[in-house]
Design a protein around this motif. Structure first.
Motif, PDB file in Angstrom:
ATOM      1  N   LEU A 151      27.384 -35.782  10.120  1.00  0.00           N
ATOM      2  CA  LEU A 151      28.567 -34.998   9.748  1.00  0.00           C
ATOM      3  C   LEU A 151      28.754 -33.753  10.619  1.00  0.00           C
ATOM      4  O   LEU A 151      29.831 -33.155  10.626  1.00  0.00           O
ATOM      5  CB  LEU A 151      28.469 -34.575   8.271  1.00  0.00           C
ATOM      6  CG  LEU A 151      28.508 -35.730   7.260  1.00  0.00           C
ATOM      7  CD1 LEU A 151      28.177 -35.230   5.860  1.00  0.00           C
ATOM      8  CD2 LEU A 151      29.869 -36.419   7.267  1.00  0.00           C
ATOM      9  N   CYS A 152      27.715 -33.361  11.351  1.00  0.00           N
ATOM     10  CA  CYS A 152      27.768 -32.126  12.148  1.00  0.00           C
ATOM     11  C   CYS A 152      28.898 -32.198  13.181  1.00  0.00           C
ATOM     12  O   CYS A 152      29.136 -33.235  13.791  1.00  0.00           O
ATOM     13  CB  CYS A 152      26.425 -31.912  12.853  1.00  0.00           C
ATOM     14  SG  CYS A 152      26.397 -30.453  13.911  1.00  0.00           S
ATOM     15  N   LEU A 153      29.599 -31.081  13.359  1.00  0.00           N
ATOM     16  CA  LEU A 153      30.726 -31.049  14.299  1.00  0.00           C
ATOM     17  C   LEU A 153      30.265 -30.781  15.724  1.00  0.00           C
ATOM     18  O   LEU A 153      31.009 -30.988  16.674  1.00  0.00           O
ATOM     19  CB  LEU A 153      31.735 -29.974  13.864  1.00  0.00           C
ATOM     20  CG  LEU A 153      32.283 -30.154  12.438  1.00  0.00           C
ATOM     21  CD1 LEU A 153      33.142 -28.965  12.027  1.00  0.00           C
ATOM     22  CD2 LEU A 153      33.066 -31.459  12.327  1.00  0.00           C
ATOM     23  N   ALA A 154      29.038 -30.284  15.899  1.00  0.00           N
ATOM     24  CA  ALA A 154      28.532 -29.994  17.246  1.00  0.00           C
ATOM     25  C   ALA A 154      27.053 -30.357  17.332  1.00  0.00           C
ATOM     26  O   ALA A 154      26.204 -29.497  17.566  1.00  0.00           O
ATOM     27  CB  ALA A 154      28.727 -28.511  17.555  1.00  0.00           C
ATOM     28  N   ALA A 180      21.210 -31.837  13.839  1.00  0.00           N
ATOM     29  CA  ALA A 180      22.481 -31.154  13.604  1.00  0.00           C
ATOM     30  C   ALA A 180      22.375 -29.727  14.140  1.00  0.00           C
ATOM     31  O   ALA A 180      21.275 -29.221  14.365  1.00  0.00           O
ATOM     32  CB  ALA A 180      22.776 -31.140  12.114  1.00  0.00           C
ATOM     33  N   CYS A 181      23.530 -29.064  14.345  1.00  0.00           N
ATOM     34  CA  CYS A 181      23.478 -27.720  14.951  1.00  0.00           C
ATOM     35  C   CYS A 181      23.026 -26.661  13.946  1.00  0.00           C
ATOM     36  O   CYS A 181      22.448 -25.652  14.315  1.00  0.00           O
ATOM     37  CB  CYS A 181      24.836 -27.359  15.549  1.00  0.00           C
ATOM     38  SG  CYS A 181      26.084 -26.905  14.313  1.00  0.00           S
ATOM     39  N   GLY A 182      23.314 -26.896  12.669  1.00  0.00           N
ATOM     40  CA  GLY A 182      22.917 -25.918  11.657  1.00  0.00           C
ATOM     41  C   GLY A 182      23.869 -24.738  11.550  1.00  0.00           C
ATOM     42  O   GLY A 182      23.679 -23.859  10.704  1.00  0.00           O
ATOM     43  N   GLN A 183      24.903 -24.688  12.405  1.00  0.00           N
ATOM     44  CA  GLN A 183      25.778 -23.510  12.465  1.00  0.00           C
ATOM     45  C   GLN A 183      27.238 -23.820  12.125  1.00  0.00           C
ATOM     46  O   GLN A 183      27.969 -22.923  11.713  1.00  0.00           O
ATOM     47  CB  GLN A 183      25.785 -22.934  13.900  1.00  0.00           C
ATOM     48  CG  GLN A 183      24.431 -22.796  14.553  1.00  0.00           C
ATOM     49  CD  GLN A 183      23.684 -21.582  14.058  1.00  0.00           C
ATOM     50  OE1 GLN A 183      24.291 -20.666  13.510  1.00  0.00           O
ATOM     51  NE2 GLN A 183      22.376 -21.584  14.212  1.00  0.00           N
ATOM     52  N   CYS A 184      27.659 -25.046  12.367  1.00  0.00           N
ATOM     53  CA  CYS A 184      29.100 -25.332  12.277  1.00  0.00           C
ATOM     54  C   CYS A 184      29.570 -25.322  10.821  1.00  0.00           C
ATOM     55  O   CYS A 184      28.778 -25.227   9.889  1.00  0.00           O
ATOM     56  CB  CYS A 184      29.416 -26.672  12.942  1.00  0.00           C
ATOM     57  SG  CYS A 184      28.781 -28.087  12.029  1.00  0.00           S
ATOM     58  N   LYS A 185      30.868 -25.455  10.659  1.00  0.00           N
ATOM     59  CA  LYS A 185      31.473 -25.458   9.326  1.00  0.00           C
ATOM     60  C   LYS A 185      30.859 -26.553   8.450  1.00  0.00           C
ATOM     61  O   LYS A 185      30.543 -26.347   7.278  1.00  0.00           O
ATOM     62  CB  LYS A 185      32.986 -25.698   9.499  1.00  0.00           C
ATOM     63  CG  LYS A 185      33.770 -25.731   8.219  1.00  0.00           C
ATOM     64  CD  LYS A 185      34.004 -24.330   7.703  1.00  0.00           C
ATOM     65  CE  LYS A 185      34.678 -24.346   6.349  1.00  0.00           C
ATOM     66  NZ  LYS A 185      34.403 -23.140   5.574  1.00  0.00           N
ATOM     67  N   SER A 186      30.677 -27.728   9.069  1.00  0.00           N
ATOM     68  CA  SER A 186      30.143 -28.864   8.320  1.00  0.00           C
ATOM     69  C   SER A 186      28.708 -28.581   7.852  1.00  0.00           C
ATOM     70  O   SER A 186      28.356 -28.823   6.689  1.00  0.00           O
ATOM     71  CB  SER A 186      30.182 -30.112   9.201  1.00  0.00           C
ATOM     72  OG  SER A 186      29.546 -31.168   8.561  1.00  0.00           O
ATOM     73  N   CYS A 187      27.893 -28.059   8.761  1.00  0.00           N
ATOM     74  CA  CYS A 187      26.504 -27.738   8.399  1.00  0.00           C
ATOM     75  C   CYS A 187      26.474 -26.693   7.279  1.00  0.00           C
ATOM     76  O   CYS A 187      25.655 -26.765   6.372  1.00  0.00           O
ATOM     77  CB  CYS A 187      25.734 -27.240   9.625  1.00  0.00           C
ATOM     78  SG  CYS A 187      25.302 -28.571  10.781  1.00  0.00           S
ATOM     79  N   GLU A 188      27.395 -25.737   7.365  1.00  0.00           N
ATOM     80  CA  GLU A 188      27.478 -24.699   6.321  1.00  0.00           C
ATOM     81  C   GLU A 188      27.820 -25.308   4.967  1.00  0.00           C
ATOM     82  O   GLU A 188      27.225 -24.970   3.948  1.00  0.00           O
ATOM     83  CB  GLU A 188      28.594 -23.710   6.682  1.00  0.00           C
ATOM     84  CG  GLU A 188      28.105 -22.369   7.181  1.00  0.00           C
ATOM     85  CD  GLU A 188      29.283 -21.489   7.578  1.00  0.00           C
ATOM     86  OE1 GLU A 188      30.273 -21.434   6.814  1.00  0.00           O
ATOM     87  OE2 GLU A 188      29.210 -20.897   8.672  1.00  0.00           O
TER      88      GLU A 188
HETATM   89 ZN   LIG Z   1      26.593 -28.553  12.713  1.00  0.00          ZN
END
Ligand SMILES: [Zn+2]
Length: 335
Positions: A52-55, A61-69
């Motif tokens: 689901l991560c956007l980046a 996963a990036c852990g930072q994007c909107k999706s991760c949030e």
């Molecule tokens: Zn992410």
């Protein structure tokens, strides 16, 4: 904040899942199966975050994007987790119908929709049947992750529509290395042995007095073996513990005794457990197997949510143990 990362012993499984996903070859239905406490649910979380991560980074996963949030907040609209509403009970058809509604919609963020069902074997027949259609004809960009400690309790039609991903118990040295910083004065190997080598189960033993309950149980069994305690008295002392914890403990000790006799490997044990091994070695193998089978049945009964009478169950274990002790040679001194 960082993404959820796989445990060290999961790297190979993780890389294989990532590669297949990146090559577009990950099937829509996966059945994560293996012993309790090896991290199946955890890796499903890692995979959901990654998908689901956007980046996404190359291996997480990036852990930072909107999706991760949103995932961290537990509010991602394209991720649904389904578990029994009450621990130990069934996943009901209404829960799966709701999940089907979610899977039938277009994803909110334009990417995947991910569903995690844990434990999958908790689905009752109606719930499992309701899920079948989505496993047979999933909509595009759908990932359904079934998590199970007991895949043989899943309907065959569910199993056959998923690709199985087996989670093995990690090698002892690797699991010990991970557990060492968490276990204070206790030996990580002894804790792991108590849990069939499952690292998360070993970690959980340190919470909520579970380890103490287990060692007290070993002590009581030793006292019964020495004729210092009798079955009903013992059973009443066990009433406050989780029956499943006690049954699993005794199953592990019976296994350890057999492993010691087969001398397949040295086993690290705590003192009260070591004393119990000496007791078990003095009992006939057949009797130990009989008790083992009976305990497995009780365990299955507890896991099925049948809610057996706890007092009767504990009294039966205590009486079986006492009867087994009476067969030992030399006979214990009469009281
Ligand atoms: Zn992410």
């Amino acid at each position: 904040m960082s993404a959820t990362l796989p445990y060290p012993w999961q790297q190979e499984t993780w890389q294989s899942l990532l590669t297949r996903f990146q090559q577009g070859q990950l099937p829509h239905g996966l059945l994560f199966n293996g012993s309790a406490g090896v991290g199946k649910r955890h890796l499903a979380q890692c995979l959901a975050e990654f998908v689901l991560c956007l980046a996404p980074q190359s291996d997480a996963a990036c852990g930072q994007c909107k999706s991760c949030e949103l995932i961290r907040a537990g509010t991602h609209p394209d991720l649904q987790s389904v578990s029994p509403e009450e621990s130990g009970k069934a996943i009901k058809i209404d829960q799966v119908r709701k999940l089907n509604g979610f899977l039938g919609q277009t994803s909110q963020q334009g990417g995947y929709k991910v569903a995690i069902l844990a434990p999958a074997e908790a689905m009752n027949i109606n719930a499992a049947n309701a899920l079948l259609k989505n496993l047979e004809e999933p909509s595009a960009k759908t990932l359904i992750l079934l998590i199970s400690d007991a895949p043989n309790r899943l309907m065959a039609t569910i199993r056959s529509r998923c690709q199985a991903v087996a989670f093995a118990v990690p090698v002892l040295a690797e699991a010990s290395r991970w557990l060492q910083p968490l276990c204070g004065d206790h030996s990580p190997e002894a804790l792991l042995n108590m849990c069939g080598g499952a690292p998360l189960a070993a970690r959980d033993l340190l919470d909520d007095g579970r380890l103490e309950a287990r060692l007290a149980f070993a002590k009581d069994l030793n006292e019964m073996a020495n004729g210092q305690m009798f079955s009903l008295q013992a059973a009443s002392r066990w009433m406050d513990a989780e029956p499943l914890l006690l049954i699993e403990a005794l199953l592990t000790w019976l296994q350890s005794a057999s492993r010691q006799e087969a001398q397949t490997q040295s086993i690290q044990l705590m003192d009260d457990e070591q004393a119990l091994m000496a007791v078990l070695h003095s009992v006939g193998v057949k009797l130990r197997f009989r008790l083992y089978d009976k305990l497995l049945q009780s365990k299955a009964q507890l896991l099925s949510g049948a809610n057996p009478n706890q007092q009767l169950l504990l009294e039966e274990i205590a009486m079986d143990w006492q009867a087994m002790m009476a067969t030992r040679k030399p006979m214990r001194p009469a009281i």
